[in-house]
Enzyme design. Structure first.
Site, PDB file in Angstrom:
ATOM      1  N   GLY A  86       0.848  -1.205   0.000  1.00 31.81           N
ATOM      2  CA  GLY A  86       0.000   0.000   0.000  1.00 31.81           C
ATOM      3  C   GLY A  86       0.881   1.251   0.000  1.00 31.81           C
TER       4      GLY A  86
ATOM      5  N   ARG B 195      13.521  10.109  -2.879  1.00 30.95           N
ATOM      6  CA  ARG B 195      14.399  11.288  -3.105  1.00 30.95           C
ATOM      7  C   ARG B 195      15.668  11.166  -2.271  1.00 30.95           C
ATOM      8  NH1 ARG B 195      14.805  15.921   0.019  1.00 30.95           N
ATOM      9  NH2 ARG B 195      15.383  17.880  -1.027  1.00 30.95           N
TER      10      ARG B 195
ATOM     11  N   ARG C 163       1.156  -5.067  -5.556  1.00 38.63           N
ATOM     12  CA  ARG C 163       1.308  -6.243  -4.693  1.00 38.63           C
ATOM     13  C   ARG C 163       1.538  -7.415  -5.652  1.00 38.63           C
ATOM     14  NH1 ARG C 163      -0.792  -4.319   0.240  1.00 38.63           N
ATOM     15  NH2 ARG C 163      -2.343  -2.666   0.019  1.00 38.63           N
TER      16      ARG C 163
ATOM     17  N   ASP D 207       5.401  -5.173   5.750  1.00 34.62           N
ATOM     18  CA  ASP D 207       5.966  -6.485   6.102  1.00 34.62           C
ATOM     19  C   ASP D 207       5.965  -7.446   4.923  1.00 34.62           C
ATOM     20  OD1 ASP D 207       3.053  -7.303   8.179  1.00 34.62           O
ATOM     21  OD2 ASP D 207       3.268  -6.600   6.118  1.00 34.62           O
ATOM     22  N   GLY D 208       4.951  -7.322   4.053  1.00 34.33           N
ATOM     23  CA  GLY D 208       4.935  -8.190   2.868  1.00 34.33           C
ATOM     24  C   GLY D 208       6.137  -7.934   1.971  1.00 34.33           C
TER      25      GLY D 208
ATOM     26  N   THR E   2       4.251   2.494   5.386  1.00 37.13           N
ATOM     27  CA  THR E   2       2.835   2.096   5.421  1.00 37.13           C
ATOM     28  C   THR E   2       2.120   2.976   6.436  1.00 37.13           C
ATOM     29  OG1 THR E   2       1.253   0.403   6.124  1.00 37.13           O
ATOM     30  CG2 THR E   2       3.460   0.240   7.072  1.00 37.13           C
TER      31      THR E   2
ATOM     32  N   ASP F  23      -0.169   2.125   8.320  1.00 37.89           N
ATOM     33  CA  ASP F  23      -0.682   1.317   9.440  1.00 37.89           C
ATOM     34  C   ASP F  23       0.164   1.390  10.701  1.00 37.89           C
ATOM     35  OD1 ASP F  23      -1.584  -1.373   7.149  1.00 37.89           O
ATOM     36  OD2 ASP F  23      -2.513   0.575   7.573  1.00 37.89           O
TER      37      ASP F  23
ATOM     38  N   ASP G 179       2.341  -0.690  11.630  1.00 38.88           N
ATOM     39  CA  ASP G 179       2.244  -2.034  12.226  1.00 38.88           C
ATOM     40  C   ASP G 179       3.540  -2.820  12.083  1.00 38.88           C
ATOM     41  OD1 ASP G 179       0.567  -3.715   9.397  1.00 38.88           O
ATOM     42  OD2 ASP G 179       2.206  -2.250   9.514  1.00 38.88           O
TER      43      ASP G 179
ATOM     44  N   ARG H 259     -17.852  15.599  12.691  1.00 40.07           N
ATOM     45  CA  ARG H 259     -18.418  16.011  13.985  1.00 40.07           C
ATOM     46  C   ARG H 259     -19.320  17.242  13.821  1.00 40.07           C
ATOM     47  NH1 ARG H 259     -17.811  15.039  19.230  1.00 40.07           N
ATOM     48  NH2 ARG H 259     -15.913  13.784  19.142  1.00 40.07           N
TER      49      ARG H 259
ATOM     50  N   MET I  24      -8.661   3.041   8.402  1.00 40.79           N
ATOM     51  CA  MET I  24      -7.772   1.973   7.965  1.00 40.79           C
ATOM     52  C   MET I  24      -6.830   1.551   9.095  1.00 40.79           C
ATOM     53  SD  MET I  24      -6.669   2.808   4.063  1.00 40.79           S
ATOM     54  CE  MET I  24      -7.645   2.145   2.699  1.00 40.79           C
TER      55      MET I  24
ATOM     56  N   ARG J 281      -5.486  -1.966   8.673  1.00 45.14           N
ATOM     57  CA  ARG J 281      -5.430  -3.420   8.461  1.00 45.14           C
ATOM     58  C   ARG J 281      -5.812  -4.119   9.765  1.00 45.14           C
ATOM     59  NH1 ARG J 281      -3.687  -6.080   4.084  1.00 45.14           N
ATOM     60  NH2 ARG J 281      -2.485  -4.361   3.230  1.00 45.14           N
TER      61      ARG J 281
ATOM     62  N   GLU K 239     -16.098   9.554  21.384  1.00 47.34           N
ATOM     63  CA  GLU K 239     -16.708   8.991  22.612  1.00 47.34           C
ATOM     64  C   GLU K 239     -16.280   7.539  22.803  1.00 47.34           C
ATOM     65  OE1 GLU K 239     -18.113  12.655  22.462  1.00 47.34           O
ATOM     66  OE2 GLU K 239     -18.236  11.317  20.738  1.00 47.34           O
TER      67      GLU K 239
ATOM     68  N   HIS L 268      -9.674   5.071   1.098  1.00 47.16           N
ATOM     69  CA  HIS L 268      -8.315   5.314   0.599  1.00 47.16           C
ATOM     70  C   HIS L 268      -7.857   6.768   0.646  1.00 47.16           C
ATOM     71  CE1 HIS L 268      -8.737   1.172  -0.607  1.00 47.16           C
ATOM     72  NE2 HIS L 268      -7.483   1.147  -0.938  1.00 47.16           N
TER      73      HIS L 268
ATOM     74  N   GLN M  38      -7.270   8.145   3.151  1.00 49.26           N
ATOM     75  CA  GLN M  38      -6.320   8.144   4.278  1.00 49.26           C
ATOM     76  C   GLN M  38      -4.879   7.915   3.807  1.00 49.26           C
ATOM     77  OE1 GLN M  38      -8.302   5.835   7.766  1.00 49.26           O
ATOM     78  NE2 GLN M  38      -9.397   5.208   5.919  1.00 49.26           N
ATOM     79  N   ARG M  39      -4.738   7.434   2.605  1.00 49.32           N
ATOM     80  CA  ARG M  39      -3.393   7.136   2.097  1.00 49.32           C
ATOM     81  C   ARG M  39      -2.819   8.273   1.248  1.00 49.32           C
ATOM     82  NH1 ARG M  39      -3.812   1.142   0.796  1.00 49.32           N
ATOM     83  NH2 ARG M  39      -3.168   1.641  -1.324  1.00 49.32           N
TER      84      ARG M  39
HETATM   85  O1  F6P Z   1      -1.598  -1.312   4.415  1.00 47.03           O
HETATM   86  C1  F6P Z   1      -2.153  -0.064   4.114  1.00 47.03           C
HETATM   87  C2  F6P Z   1      -3.621  -0.222   3.838  1.00 47.03           C
HETATM   88  O2  F6P Z   1      -4.155   1.027   3.534  1.00 47.03           O
HETATM   89  C3  F6P Z   1      -4.410  -0.821   4.987  1.00 47.03           C
HETATM   90  O3  F6P Z   1      -4.659   0.107   6.027  1.00 47.03           O
HETATM   91  C4  F6P Z   1      -5.641  -1.279   4.254  1.00 47.03           C
HETATM   92  O4  F6P Z   1      -6.335  -2.287   4.944  1.00 47.03           O
HETATM   93  C5  F6P Z   1      -5.037  -1.813   2.945  1.00 47.03           C
HETATM   94  O5  F6P Z   1      -3.835  -1.088   2.730  1.00 47.03           O
HETATM   95  C6  F6P Z   1      -5.933  -1.631   1.745  1.00 47.03           C
HETATM   96  O6  F6P Z   1      -5.287  -2.337   0.680  1.00 47.03           O
HETATM   97  P1  F6P Z   1      -5.639  -1.979  -0.855  1.00 47.03           P
HETATM   98  O7  F6P Z   1      -5.050  -0.634  -1.142  1.00 47.03           O
HETATM   99  O8  F6P Z   1      -4.961  -3.073  -1.633  1.00 47.03           O
HETATM  100  O9  F6P Z   1      -7.129  -1.963  -0.974  1.00 47.03           O
END
Ligand code: F6P
Length: 328
Positions: A15, A25, A76, A107-108, A130, A132, A134, A159, A174, A176, A192, A258, A260-261
């Site tokens: 991701g 860079r 991927r 990690d992948g 990433t 996440d 994680d 809100r 997100m 994961r 809350e 997405h 969030q990315r």
């Molecule tokens: O690992 C980053 C992430 O955004 C996770 O938070 C989310 O579950 C996953 O990738 C979504 O994967 P894809 O972009 O393949 O839908």
């Protein structure tokens, strides 16, 4: 610092995350600084197997430090999990004269890199990218800080409308199968309730907590739900359950997805990426391999890839307690 390596490849995989471009860079410019050739690999391991390469120099990475996404694209790859796929990749690297790889991903990505190193003794260095957060071996993965700011801004907007209509919102974020985004954003947005995979609140306790909020005079509520949360099969089923078991609340759902990315990386992520890129290249120059650069107590440290992959990133229990107190 020894400098036997003459050509280094860099790729982004998994991701995408804000800060990946800043890391690319930094890798390219650190190579240029040390008179090492740098080759960009498009689309992660997919592009590696196809020999989809681009010679990079210090000017190739101008004006990208502030850009989300990755100019090298990401993918991927299932094929790279096969012996044949990795054989293809190795052949391409040999043909191009690339002697080491910087892998920016999760990690992948690192798992693939570690296996590749075992099979071909090919030097690899990981940069954790990433949203996440994680990955064991770093307090911050690239993109995490930016994602927190992006999400907290989105929740603030929700809100506004929740309080205008006296509504309860379930907002799925997100992450994961970990709850770092949810927990930090939950505290930062004054939610809350926060539902994370690491803590099973249980549906009845959720309803009880929401009822307490309502009885304490709160006319609207925000519940942040980590996508990996186990409490309900989906955030929509949570809504249905609360609809059926709680009177007096008009319930809505928002799945942030997405967005969030994306977005320009925060200054924190740009600085972190720049520091990690330098460490990754200079560690390869020192003959090191199978390591991941990470931020630990504000220092850039190295962690064996195997530990980074197998280790678990722990939820911040002190922050969890703060969230419980803040929900009073
Ligand atoms: O690992 C980053 C992430 O955004 C996770 O938070 C989310 O579950 C996953 O990738 C979504 O994967 P894809 O972009 O393949 O839908």
């Amino acid at each position: 610092m020894s400098n036997k390596i003459k050509k280094i490849g860099v790729l982004t995989s998994g991701g995408d995350a804000p800060g990946m471009n800043a890391a690319i860079r930094s890798v390219v410019r650190t190579c240029a600084y040390h008179n090492i050739e740098c080759v960009g690999v498009y689309r992660g391991y997919e592009g590696l197997m196809e020999g989809d390469f681009k010679e990079m120099n210090a000017r190739s990475v101008k004006d990208i430090i502030n850009k989300g996404g990755t100019i090298l694209k990401s993918a991927r790859s299932k094929e790279f999990r096969t012996v044949e796929g990795r054989q293809l990749a190795y052949t391409q690297l040999q043909k191009k004269g690339i002697e080491a790889l910087v892998l920016i991903g999760g990690d992948g990505t690192f798992t693939g890199g570690m296996i590749f190193n075992e099979e071909y003794n090919f030097p690899v260095m990981g940069i954790p990218g990433t949203i996440d957060n994680d990955i064991f071996g770093t307090s911050h993965t690239l993109g995490f800080d930016t994602a927190l700011n992006t999400v907290v801004e989105a929740v603030d907007k929700i809100r506004d409308t929740a309080s205008s209509h006296n509504r309860l919102f379930f907002i799925e974020v997100m992450g994961r199968d970990v709850g770092h985004i949810a927990l930090n954003v939950g505290v930062g947005s004054g939610a809350e309730e926060i539902l994370i995979p690491e803590e099973d609140l249980g549906l009845d306790r959720l309803v009880e907590s929401l009822r307490r909020s309502k009885n304490s005079g709160k006319s609207s509520s925000i519940v942040i739900v980590a996508e990996g949360d186990k409490i309900g099969k989906s955030v929509f089923e949570l809504k249905d359950y609360v609809d059926e078991n709680m009177e007096g609340y008009d319930v809505r759902v928002s799945v942030l997805g997405h967005m969030q990315r994306g977005g320009a990386p925060s200054c924190f992520d740009r600085v972190l990426a720049s520091r990690m890129g330098v460490k990754a290249v200079e560690s390869l120059m020192e003959g090191k391999t199978n390591l991941m650069v990470g931020l630990l107590n504000n220092e850039i440290e190295l962690t064996p890839l195997e530990k980074a992959i197998k280790g678990k990133s722990k939820i911040n229990l002190e922050l969890l307690r703060v969230s419980e107190i803040m929900a009073t």
